[in-house]
Write an enzyme that holds these catalytic residues in place. Structure first.
Site: not given
Ligand code: MEV
Length: 427
Positions: A283, A381
């Site tokens: 979860d 990135h």
């Protein structure tokens, strides 16, 4: 299947929608939204989650959402190498973990947990004598234990079950409330079902014993009796020297001092953590809520990680946060992809899973801070992406950095160029 023009049937009141099979529901939705046949066919393809199973997992199913699973390599957790499946839509997240782990591969990550205890809360209001009621409830500990344990004999057989009761008096807008905490060891289950059942079962007794009215009976996602911890040392020579180390420490100090920065800092940590939580069918929202509440436990929202300098001048990183994860129950058990991911991880206990996930969170954070404190996140990135591309082109070992460096210098991160560069390097 008929696909009607957008607007053909624009009522959201669809009688018996929940009783229809997924394909029929999809037809209705396609008609409502005016989906073309190709889009409807795309949605109808549920990939590797059988429609009958998807239909049992949630209500009103029409389709599934595919998210890529990447494998974090280089991870060694408590001396054991582990490949970590991560489900995420965000690029650089998997690469960040691989890179952080590579830079501390020899020693790896050391981890621990505080236990597998969950908390359920029972709210009593309008209690005439809250302080005396607190004592009356504490005196009922043995009865509470018996009632709770009777809810889940299997859990008790597996070594779990009721552990303790706590009673807090809260000063609220509606006056004093008597809040009973059931502390339950849920072992390899995340435990929501187990503790919620216990809370509901005990609630009428709490109403009687306290003399008040009981409303809420539900677990707390601030699972601070279920903390997972991870620690690693990055050696100066492996991370690029003192200035990189100091930049990372300063980035941590910024997050420690400022909630605006801490939110982003912790978001990065959760990039890694939620990806493993999702891959294993756990979860994500429960863990995220717990993590952020824990980050604010002092009354001031702050960093979930800490960085220090070891006596030898290396960078020491650590993380501690609630990690309520399970191996049994819910999607973890029934989703075939989650089961496959758990096999890849090789975990047999929820505790081991939590420890690995804590290490992933720390690794993720190390890479983000390193990039932010040096080249910046944009080129970071690009650099991470370039390394991935270099690996995809077949680069190994030092070749990865070498190929990635050329790709970044040329500002062209493409696999065909990576292959060319790799050929040149090898020649
Ligand atoms: C981006 O998804 C996550 C980062 O913003 C985390 C951070 O700033 O520490 C790079």
């Amino acid at each position: 299947m008929t696909v009607a023009r957008h607007g053909a049937n624009r009522s959201s009141r669809i009688a018996g929608f929940h009783r229809k099979p997924p394909q029929e529901r999809l037809d209705l939705v396609a008609s409502f939204a005016g989906l073309d046949a190709a889009t409807a066919a795309h949605l109808a393809d549920m990939g590797n989650l059988p429609p009958q199973l998807a239909d049992k997992m949630i209500e009103n199913v029409i389709a599934t959402m595919n998210v890529p699973i990447g494998i974090a390599t280089n991870m060694k957790v408590d001396g054991e190498d582990v490949l970590i499946p991560m489900a995420t839509e965000e690029s650089s997240v998997v690469a960040a973990v691989c890179n952080a782990a590579r830079q501390t591969y020899d020693a790896g990550f050391t981890t621990s947990v505080s236990g597998t205890l969950m908390i359920a809360q029972v709210q009593a209001v309008e209690v005439p004598d809250p302080y005396a009621a607190r004592l009356r409830l504490l005196e009922k500990r043995d009865e509470i234990k018996a009632i709770c344990d009777a809810c889940d004999p299997l859990l008790v057989k597996l070594g779990g079950g009721f552990r303790d009761v706590e009673v807090r008096i809260l000063d609220t807008l509606g006056g004093p409330m008597v809040i009973t905490h059931l502390i339950v060891d849920t072992r390899d289950a995340m435990g929501a079902n187990a503790v919620n059942t216990m809370a509901e079962k005990i609630a009428p007794h709490i109403a009687t014993w306290s003399g008040g009215r009981v409303f809420l009976r539900i677990l707390s996602n601030l699972a601070d009796r279920r903390l997972a911890r991870a620690h690693a040392v990055w050696r100066l020579e492996d991370i690029g020297g003192e200035s990189v180390r100091d930049g990372i420490i300063s980035a941590y100090q910024f997050a420690e001092a400022d909630p605006y920065r801490a939110a982003t800092h912790n978001k990065g940590i959760m990039n890694g953590i939620s990806a493993v939580i999702l891959a294993t069918g756990n979860d994500t929202r429960a863990v995220e809520a717990g993590a952020h509440a824990f980050a604010a436990r002092s009354g001031r929202y702050t960093s979930l990680t800490r960085y220090e300098i070891t006596k030898d001048g290396h960078l020491s990183g650590s993380i501690e946060l609630p990690l309520a994860v399970g191996l049994i129950g819910g999607a973890t058990k029934i989703h075939p992809t989650a089961q496959a991911c758990l096999k890849i991880l090789g975990v047999t206990t929820a505790e081991r899973l939590a420890r690995i996930i804590a290490a992933v969170g720390l690794a993720q954070n190390f890479s983000a801070l390193k990039a932010l404190a040096t080249v910046g996140i944009q080129s970071g990135h690009m650099a991470l992406h370039a390394q991935n591309i270099a690996i995809m082109a077949g680069a190994v070992g030092d070749e990865v950095e070498a190929v990635a460096k050329v790709l970044v210098e040329r500002a062209t991160v493409r696999i065909d160029i990576a292959q060319e560069v790799l050929d040149i390097i090898r020649r």
